[in-house]
Structure formats: C-alpha cells, structure tokens
Design a protein around this motif. Structure first.
Motif, PDB file in Angstrom:
ATOM      1  N   THR A 174       0.841  -1.206   0.000  1.00  0.00           N
ATOM      2  CA  THR A 174       0.000   0.000   0.000  1.00  0.00           C
ATOM      3  C   THR A 174       0.866   1.242   0.000  1.00  0.00           C
ATOM      4  OG1 THR A 174      -1.577  -1.231   1.314  1.00  0.00           O
ATOM      5  CG2 THR A 174      -1.914   1.131   1.160  1.00  0.00           C
ATOM      6  N   ILE A 177       2.617   1.725  -3.466  1.00  0.00           N
ATOM      7  CA  ILE A 177       1.690   2.169  -4.521  1.00  0.00           C
ATOM      8  C   ILE A 177       1.281   3.627  -4.298  1.00  0.00           C
ATOM      9  CG2 ILE A 177      -0.650   1.876  -5.413  1.00  0.00           C
ATOM     10  CD1 ILE A 177       1.017  -0.158  -6.609  1.00  0.00           C
ATOM     11  N   ILE A 181       2.506   6.617  -6.924  1.00  0.00           N
ATOM     12  CA  ILE A 181       1.540   7.369  -7.726  1.00  0.00           C
ATOM     13  C   ILE A 181       1.555   8.835  -7.316  1.00  0.00           C
ATOM     14  CG2 ILE A 181      -0.886   7.623  -8.314  1.00  0.00           C
ATOM     15  CD1 ILE A 181      -1.090   4.578  -7.869  1.00  0.00           C
ATOM     16  N   ARG A 185       2.622  12.149  -9.734  1.00  0.00           N
ATOM     17  CA  ARG A 185       1.693  13.250  -9.983  1.00  0.00           C
ATOM     18  C   ARG A 185       2.101  14.525  -9.261  1.00  0.00           C
ATOM     19  NH1 ARG A 185      -4.126  10.362  -9.317  1.00  0.00           N
ATOM     20  NH2 ARG A 185      -4.795  12.506  -9.223  1.00  0.00           N
ATOM     21  N   MET A 228       1.384  11.721 -19.084  1.00  0.00           N
ATOM     22  CA  MET A 228       1.406  11.382 -17.656  1.00  0.00           C
ATOM     23  C   MET A 228       0.469  10.215 -17.382  1.00  0.00           C
ATOM     24  SD  MET A 228       1.258  13.777 -14.364  1.00  0.00           S
ATOM     25  CE  MET A 228      -0.383  14.365 -14.140  1.00  0.00           C
ATOM     26  N   PHE A 229      -0.707  10.243 -18.008  1.00  0.00           N
ATOM     27  CA  PHE A 229      -1.691   9.175 -17.869  1.00  0.00           C
ATOM     28  C   PHE A 229      -1.070   7.822 -18.214  1.00  0.00           C
ATOM     29  CE2 PHE A 229      -5.198   6.616 -19.443  1.00  0.00           C
ATOM     30  CZ  PHE A 229      -6.215   6.899 -18.556  1.00  0.00           C
ATOM     31  N   ILE A 232       1.815   6.692 -15.779  1.00  0.00           N
ATOM     32  CA  ILE A 232       1.321   6.123 -14.524  1.00  0.00           C
ATOM     33  C   ILE A 232       0.710   4.754 -14.769  1.00  0.00           C
ATOM     34  CG2 ILE A 232      -0.358   6.408 -12.664  1.00  0.00           C
ATOM     35  CD1 ILE A 232       0.157   9.372 -12.767  1.00  0.00           C
ATOM     36  N   ALA A 233      -0.086   4.637 -15.851  1.00  0.00           N
ATOM     37  CA  ALA A 233      -0.728   3.354 -16.129  1.00  0.00           C
ATOM     38  C   ALA A 233       0.320   2.264 -16.360  1.00  0.00           C
ATOM     39  CB  ALA A 233      -1.646   3.481 -17.346  1.00  0.00           C
ATOM     40  N   ALA A 236       2.119   1.810 -12.765  1.00  0.00           N
ATOM     41  CA  ALA A 236       1.354   1.451 -11.572  1.00  0.00           C
ATOM     42  C   ALA A 236       0.615   0.118 -11.683  1.00  0.00           C
ATOM     43  CB  ALA A 236       0.373   2.562 -11.230  1.00  0.00           C
ATOM     44  N   PHE A 237      -0.063  -0.127 -12.823  1.00  0.00           N
ATOM     45  CA  PHE A 237      -0.884  -1.339 -12.894  1.00  0.00           C
ATOM     46  C   PHE A 237      -0.064  -2.627 -12.810  1.00  0.00           C
ATOM     47  CE2 PHE A 237      -4.178   1.580 -14.421  1.00  0.00           C
ATOM     48  CZ  PHE A 237      -5.198   1.192 -13.575  1.00  0.00           C
ATOM     49  N   TYR A 240       1.257  -3.028  -9.299  1.00  0.00           N
ATOM     50  CA  TYR A 240       0.193  -3.395  -8.374  1.00  0.00           C
ATOM     51  C   TYR A 240      -0.060  -4.896  -8.434  1.00  0.00           C
ATOM     52  CZ  TYR A 240      -4.349  -3.150  -6.073  1.00  0.00           C
ATOM     53  OH  TYR A 240      -5.407  -3.329  -5.210  1.00  0.00           O
TER      54      TYR A 240
ATOM     55  N   MET B 116      -5.680   5.683  -9.151  1.00  0.00           N
ATOM     56  CA  MET B 116      -4.324   5.725  -9.699  1.00  0.00           C
ATOM     57  C   MET B 116      -4.149   6.792 -10.768  1.00  0.00           C
ATOM     58  SD  MET B 116      -3.175   1.815 -10.045  1.00  0.00           S
ATOM     59  CE  MET B 116      -3.436   0.614  -8.769  1.00  0.00           C
ATOM     60  N   LEU B 117      -5.067   6.840 -11.713  1.00  0.00           N
ATOM     61  CA  LEU B 117      -4.806   7.651 -12.894  1.00  0.00           C
ATOM     62  C   LEU B 117      -5.068   9.136 -12.659  1.00  0.00           C
ATOM     63  CD1 LEU B 117      -6.107   5.231 -15.612  1.00  0.00           C
ATOM     64  CD2 LEU B 117      -3.777   5.689 -14.891  1.00  0.00           C
ATOM     65  N   PRO B 118      -4.270   9.999 -13.290  1.00  0.00           N
ATOM     66  CA  PRO B 118      -4.460  11.436 -13.123  1.00  0.00           C
ATOM     67  C   PRO B 118      -5.661  11.913 -13.924  1.00  0.00           C
ATOM     68  CG  PRO B 118      -2.699  11.022 -14.678  1.00  0.00           C
ATOM     69  CD  PRO B 118      -3.151   9.680 -14.175  1.00  0.00           C
ATOM     70  N   ALA B 272      -6.300   1.506   4.078  1.00  0.00           N
ATOM     71  CA  ALA B 272      -5.069   0.867   3.637  1.00  0.00           C
ATOM     72  C   ALA B 272      -5.201  -0.641   3.539  1.00  0.00           C
ATOM     73  CB  ALA B 272      -3.930   1.217   4.593  1.00  0.00           C
TER      74      ALA B 272
END
Lengths: 250, 275
Positions: A174, A177, A181, A185, A228-229, A232-233, A236-237, A240, B116-118, B272
């Motif tokens: 947690t 992540i 993220i 940002r 940026m989208f 992150i994708a 992050a995905f 995760y 997650m996504l902006p 969390a």
C-alpha cells in the motif's frame, strides 16, 4: 479565453512538439526520479519509525501524534516553510551547518541539488501517512508468532526477516503504490518551492502541464496530460499486480 | 544493559528527535508570523523583540479582505464536497459490497482505477464550460467530489463488509423497504467510517491547491491555498506576512486534528487494508 468550438485536428503534432522539447525529456526524467526516490525513502524510513512506535516505549503515543502532524498542513505551506529553511545564506539549515564550519550549499538554487531538496521535503511530509499504515499492519501481527520464534531460538534480525517482513507485506505494498503514484503526480511542492526552476532542473510532468496551460498552449498541455496518464498506467498497474501476487495471509 | 534503562534511553532520544524534526518547523512558523518584517527576514529561531499581532489583521485585510472571501470559498467547497461525498459514497460503497456480480465488479474496477490515474484537465474544463459550471464554486465542488469518490467508496465498501447481512434480512422480513432500510438501519451503522470520511476529506479538500488552481482561476475569487500562492509573489520579502497566512489557513485543519486525531488515523488505516 480560448474558444472550444474552434479547433483544428493536428494529428500527433502536439506529441511531437512535446517530446522534441528539451524541457520535456528532463521533465519525464525528473518525474520518475522523484517518484522512485520519495517512494523508496518513505517505504524504508517509515517502516523503521513504525517498528519503533509499536515497541514497548512509553512516549510512543506522543511521538505518533507528532509524526502525524505535517499531514494536516497544506503541501504549499510546507513548501514555503522549507524554502525559508533552505535559504542559501540565512536559512536554518545553512546557519546550523555554519556552526560546524561547513559552508552550506544553495539548496534550491543549485541545478544539481534542487530536485533532491524538494524530494527531501516530500519525504519529511509523506513519512507520516506511511508510518500510520505500517503501524496498523504491525499491530495486526499476532504476538504469538514472535514468542514461538523466540522459543525456537530466532534472533532479532531473524524475527524481522521471517515474521515481520512477510506479514507486513500488504502494508508495504500500500505504501509503495500510494507513494509512487503520488510522486508521479507531484505538483504542489515543486510549485511552491521552485516553480520548476532553476531552469528546468525541478520541472516534473505536472508542473510542465500547468505551465503550458497557464501560457495558453492547451494542445501541448493536454498532450502532457496524456503522457502522464500512460506513464502512470504503465508503471502502476503491472506493479500493483506484481505486489499483490506476492502477499501472504496472516 | 538493563532493559528498563535501554528503553528509557530510546524514549528520550526518539522524543528529542521527533521534537526537532516535527515540532521545530511549526514553532518556527508561529514565531515568525509574529515578528516584524526585518526580524522575520532573518529566518531564525530568535524570539521577536515585540509581538506583532497586527500581522494577522493585515494579512486578512490585504486586497480588500480577499482572505475573508477565500475562507468563505474554502469552507463552502469543503462542506459541499463532504455532504455530497458521504451521500454518494455511502450508498455506492454499500451496494458495491453487497451486490456481487460481473457488472459490479466492473464498476468496482473502474472506481479503483480512479485511485491511480491522473484526471484529464482540459477535457474537464471543456465539459464544465459547456454546462456552465467552470469558474464556479459548484463546479469546484463537483471536481473535488469526483476525485475523492474512489478512496471514499473504498472506505465504505471495506466497512460494509463488517456489517452482518442478517440485520438486513431481519429488516426485510419485518417489511422494511430498501430506502428506509438504508436510511434508518444501514447508514447509522456506517457512522464510524463516516466520521473518518468527514475528517479525511475535510483536510484533503481544504488543503487542495491544484484543483482550485485549474478550476477556479482568477485572483478575485480564490480559495485559501491560492491566497498563499498569490502572496508568495506579492509578499516575496515579507516572510512574517507569509507565515501569518500559513498559520491562518492551518487553523481549521488543526482544530479537526485536535478533536479527531484518532479518527484520522483509523480512517487512513481502514483505507489501507486490501481493496
């Protein structure tokens, strides 16, 4: 004010411009560096603090409140305060260093240092949330596990390695992540401490997107938003999924 | 070494470190907000020669009492966002936890994606402009709610799982309709998590800087965080004014923190746990 009905389709022109600018490449590099470093420091430091604050010490409740305190102050106010601490001649940091006869650097004015100064401030602020998450995770580990390990002759490090670390894994995930993220940002702290300067030394994707928006380059700004989208994708995905797949149940 | 002495030393050292690392900065802010311009410019921890309480009214009065306007804007935005968030997310989180089918799993995935996504900024402005809510407090509330939905739904969904289904079954048997059941039975049971939601989103929305910057532009109608940003240009060399502004805009979250310290912590930890 730009009109919404009046637009031309320009294909990938905005993306080409976006990537061909020097500031962009440095922006993407800074964003990733910022996210990885803040995330790493928060994940490690906070685990140490949380383990201390779940040990049988007497002042832990006071310290827990103190550690949590930065969280209620807005990021922009913290940025302002730390820019004052990092003032090259009069700031608290360099006055303190001067007592030891060290000539302090220009924390926010040095191109090679500015980004790390902002990262330091981010870690200072963000360590609190991570600590709270870890404390919750650590308290969920049954005491009996540690007792059993002690009887079997496990030392402190072995108990940490084989009980604490695996069982606090979901908290670690947690924290990683959230911090990663958040770092990708990041905007408020950069904006209040350096506005992306000196030069482009601390520009991140979010600050570039805002600058282009404020200067009326809406196409470029949106292209940056899309970059940026995807960034992150892409990060992050999969991360995760990977982290979740390695969790164990208590 | 004796265990007792060992822990005593740990206690003293960590308390001292915590004070230096986490208290000194706030002491510094408070102290410098009460200094004269010259003294605050020294940026040190010396006590002020005399206390300049007038810094506060002066900051409030700048630009024709813009701070007052900003406080009004921030309070309205925060209250509006909280009311809507609780209403929408309590219902949403409850249904998402109770109804388990493919469609709900899809919805759930979409909501978690929002964590997650902006957000896409210009398209949002475009839509807001078309429906006429751009540059309005209502528009800002809508954006804040939309962006806070994922986390809040996650909190409610997690908490709903701890409420036994038998309660609803008993209510249905007694002839309770679904609306009445949610309002009279489920929602009261969700109060502990609602308290966390209220405190967390209050601090979140009140301290937000990026969204007001994009969605409530213009120097005349700022939120409190924007005033600080504006003052950083205007008062570049008056650190006493800047710190007075910081103190003023930190008071509301500070009050929340003092009263709901535990709630904040339990809210974060509840969010969390695995989603």
């Amino acid at each position: 004010m730009w009109t919404l009905t009046d637009f031309r389709f320009v294909g990938l022109y905005n993306f080409r411009t976006f990537f061909s600018e020097y500031s962009m490449r440095i922006g993407i590099k800074n964003t990733i560096l910022y996210a990885v470093l803040t995330c790493g420091f928060k994940a490690v430091l906070a685990l140490g603090i949380a383990m201390l604050l779940t040990s049988p010490m007497k002042t832990k409740h006071i310290i827990r409140s103190l550690v949590f305190f930065p969280n209620i102050v807005s990021t922009i106010a913290i940025g302002l305060t730390f820019s004052s601490f990092m003032h090259p001649t009069r700031g608290l940091f360099n006055t303190l260093l001067a007592h030891f006869g060290i000539m302090g650097p220009d924390w926010l004015g040095d191109i090679n240092l500015a980004l790390y100064s902002v990262i330091f401030t981010d870690v200072w602020k963000g360590v609190s949330v991570a600590t709270v998450i870890y404390i919750a995770g650590l308290q969920a580990i049954p005491e009996t596990y540690y007792e059993a390990a002690s009887i079997d002759g496990a030392g402190g490090f072995q108990r940490f390695r084989h009980i604490t670390l695996p069982l606090v894994r979901s908290s670690i995930n947690t924290v990683i992540i959230l911090a990663l993220i958040g770092g990708l940002r990041t905007f408020d702290l950069i904006w209040s401490m350096t506005r992306g300067g000196p030069g482009f030394a601390t520009d991140t994707l979010a600050s570039i997107i805002y600058k282009q928006y404020a200067n009326g380059f809406y196409g470029l700004s949106t292209a940056g938003n899309v970059v940026m989208f995807f960034l992150i994708a892409i990060i992050a995905f999969p991360l995760y999924r990977f982290l979740i797949s390695r969790e164990v149940d208590i | 070494m004796n265990k007792k002495i060992k822990y005593l030393i740990i206690d003293i050292v960590s308390l001292a470190l915590a004070v230096i690392i986490f208290v000194v900065p706030f002491y510094f802010i408070l102290l410098n907000s009460l200094k004269s311009r010259q003294e605050a410019g020294m940026m040190n921890l010396a006590l002020p020669a005399s206390l300049h309480w007038e810094n506060y009214p002066e900051v409030l009065a700048t630009h024709n009492y813009m701070m007052v306007r900003a406080f009004y804007n921030s309070v309205i935005t925060t209250t509006g966002s909280i009311l809507l968030l609780v209403a929408v997310c309590a219902l949403g989180g409850y249904v998402l936890q109770r109804v388990a089918n493919k469609f709900m799993m899809g919805v759930n995935f979409l909501i978690l994606t929002g964590l997650m996504l902006p957000p896409a900024i210009l398209p949002t402005i475009w839509v807001m402009d078309i429906i006429g809510i751009y540059r309005s407090l209502f528009g800002l509330v809508m954006v804040e709610v939309a962006l806070n939905i994922p986390f809040t739904v996650m909190l409610y969904r997690g908490y709903t799982a701890s409420i036994p289904r038998e309660i609803e079954e008993a209510a249905y048997v007694d002839g309770c309709g679904s609306v009445r059941m949610f309002v009279q039975i489920i929602f009261p049971l969700l109060l502990p998590v609602t308290a966390s939601v209220v405190v967390l989103s209050a601090v979140n929305v009140f301290n937000d800087f990026l969204n007001p910057l994009y969605f409530l532009p213009g120097a005349k109608n700022p939120t409190v965080q924007l005033t600080l940003n504006n003052f950083m240009g205007r008062y570049a060399n008056s650190w006493n004014m800047l710190f007075a502004d910081v103190v003023l805009i930190t008071i509301p979250p500070l009050i929340l923190f003092i009263f709901f310290n535990r709630k904040i912590v339990s809210g974060i930890t509840a969010g969390a746990v695995k989603g």
